[in-house]
Design a protein around this motif. Sequence first.
Motif, mmCIF file in Angstrom:
data_model
loop_
_atom_site.group_PDB
_atom_site.id
_atom_site.type_symbol
_atom_site.label_atom_id
_atom_site.label_comp_id
_atom_site.label_asym_id
_atom_site.label_seq_id
_atom_site.Cartn_x
_atom_site.Cartn_y
_atom_site.Cartn_z
ATOM 1 N N TYR A 138 3.284 6.922 2.200
ATOM 2 C CA TYR A 138 3.446 7.257 3.613
ATOM 3 C C TYR A 138 4.569 8.292 3.792
ATOM 4 N N PRO A 147 -0.060 -4.738 3.531
ATOM 5 C CA PRO A 147 0.745 -3.950 4.468
ATOM 6 C C PRO A 147 1.010 -2.545 3.955
ATOM 7 N N GLY A 148 0.969 -1.593 4.862
ATOM 8 C CA GLY A 148 1.336 -0.213 4.537
ATOM 9 C C GLY A 148 2.477 0.207 5.436
ATOM 10 N N ILE A 149 2.146 0.722 6.598
ATOM 11 C CA ILE A 149 3.130 1.390 7.454
ATOM 12 C C ILE A 149 4.295 0.491 7.861
ATOM 13 N N LYS A 174 -0.322 4.570 -0.562
ATOM 14 C CA LYS A 174 -1.133 5.797 -0.603
ATOM 15 C C LYS A 174 -0.423 6.946 0.114
ATOM 16 N N TYR A 224 1.228 7.467 11.640
ATOM 17 C CA TYR A 224 0.753 7.608 10.258
ATOM 18 C C TYR A 224 0.660 9.082 9.868
ATOM 19 N N ASN A 266 -4.373 -5.652 7.161
ATOM 20 C CA ASN A 266 -3.437 -4.522 7.123
ATOM 21 C C ASN A 266 -2.268 -4.849 8.065
ATOM 22 N N SER A 267 -1.397 -3.887 8.322
ATOM 23 C CA SER A 267 -0.206 -4.171 9.138
ATOM 24 C C SER A 267 -0.547 -4.800 10.489
ATOM 25 N N ARG A 285 -17.597 2.650 6.323
ATOM 26 C CA ARG A 285 -17.131 3.720 5.438
ATOM 27 C C ARG A 285 -17.711 3.451 4.047
ATOM 28 N N ILE A 328 0.842 -1.194 0.000
ATOM 29 C CA ILE A 328 0.000 0.000 0.000
ATOM 30 C C ILE A 328 0.882 1.251 0.000
HETATM 31 C C1 LIG Z 1 -4.217 2.103 4.387
HETATM 32 C C2 LIG Z 1 -4.801 0.796 4.118
HETATM 33 C C3 LIG Z 1 -4.062 -0.372 4.347
HETATM 34 C C4 LIG Z 1 -2.695 -0.381 4.978
HETATM 35 O O1 LIG Z 1 -2.807 -0.055 6.337
HETATM 36 P P1 LIG Z 1 -1.538 -0.134 7.323
HETATM 37 O O2 LIG Z 1 -2.126 -0.015 8.669
HETATM 38 O O3 LIG Z 1 -0.672 1.031 6.964
HETATM 39 O O4 LIG Z 1 -0.876 -1.426 7.066
HETATM 40 C C5 LIG Z 1 -4.645 -1.575 3.980
HETATM 41 N N1 LIG Z 1 -5.882 -1.611 3.441
HETATM 42 C C6 LIG Z 1 -6.610 -0.505 3.216
HETATM 43 C C7 LIG Z 1 -7.974 -0.628 2.620
HETATM 44 C C8 LIG Z 1 -6.109 0.726 3.555
HETATM 45 O O5 LIG Z 1 -6.849 1.813 3.351
#
Ligand SMILES: *Cc1c(COP(=O)(O)O)cnc(C)c1O
Length: 383
Positions: A53, A233-235, A49, A367, A216-217, A147, A47
Amino acid sequence: MDRQINHPTISEAEIIRPTHVEVNLKAIAENYRKVKKHVAPAKVIIILKANAYGHGLVRIAQFIQELKADYLGVAVVEEGILLREKGITVPILVLGGIWGNQVPLFLKHNLTITASSIDKLKQIDEVAEQMKIKAIVHLKIDTGMERVGVHYYNAEKFLDAAYKCKNIEVEGIFSHFASSDAADLTYTRLQLERFMEVLNYFAKHSIETPMRHISNSGAILQLPEANLDMVRPGIILFGVYPSGEVKRTIEVRPALTWKSLVVYFKVIKPNHPVGYSSSWKADKNIRAVTVPVGYGDGYLRSMSGKAEVIIRGKRYTVIGTISMDQIVVNINNDSAYNGDEVILLGSDGENEIKCEELADWAGTIPYEILTNINTRVPRVYKE
Ligand SMILES: *Cc1c(COP(=O)(O)O)cnc(C)c1O
């Protein structure tokens, strides 16, 4: 339309501001490999976005593409288009809802669409028919975030509708956790249960199950049974944990260091106030330096009175309110010279200021610290 989202990548030689961000690409590669190994055989949607980050969307995507990533995820269609224009060919899922007449843009740039209602499915199907392209879609199920997405208890009709659309390929189905980074996973488990119930649809109708993803993370760290076919995974890829209480089952290290330089030294006399609204003054002579960073760079004003920086291996406090472009640092009786390095976030090798600390000073979460580092701060990449 100006689609310039992040600052163009510049080399170290071209830095024009003392204030810049250094991104350690090796740390990102290591974090990625650890996550990949931890979740295998599940695939990974990285991720990226909000300017990856804060790390710089385009350069990070290029680097991730070199690592042979399975999939990328962004929040808005503009981010996806920018990546395609910069030559990124990895599949890209746009996580956010579609707005107005954006569907042709998704199709033109080969971006995977999140479908979050029956109306949107119809809209996608019509445009795909006109353009004679098969739209690749991931269906969004709401299991407890309220959401976007179709409620888990209404999902059957949504899935029926999706499989009636002749110009849509349902490649994936997903949901999102509200509190997977908490110590108490009760709600996360309930969301997973709701999602698994929705997924029974495929066996019941003898339809091949599309790629399922929800983690997610926080969930990657704490709830391996939620890995399913893919994780998002993002952060954590950037070496920052999603919360203080999350179990640190994967060891990651931060990729970002935010630095500046001392540009001014002075002695401030007692009762001579520092900064806007004259809120801070000393009762004796102090030595202070000015550093050219401020809330206009994302060094949040709400950290005033709490923030600390590292100069010459020691921590010092920022005094007075943080201005848009400058801060003043009290160096007590020590010495510092113009051109000395100032660490705002990250490590000098021995001492470290963590993202979590900035978040605490500002009353927010890591974040928000990362994603607020403004695009006017040049990003420099270290291989
Ligand atoms: C931002 C996001 C993630 C990643 O989230 P982290 O907590 O940074 O790992 C995964 N899925 C969706 C839909 C998100 O919006």
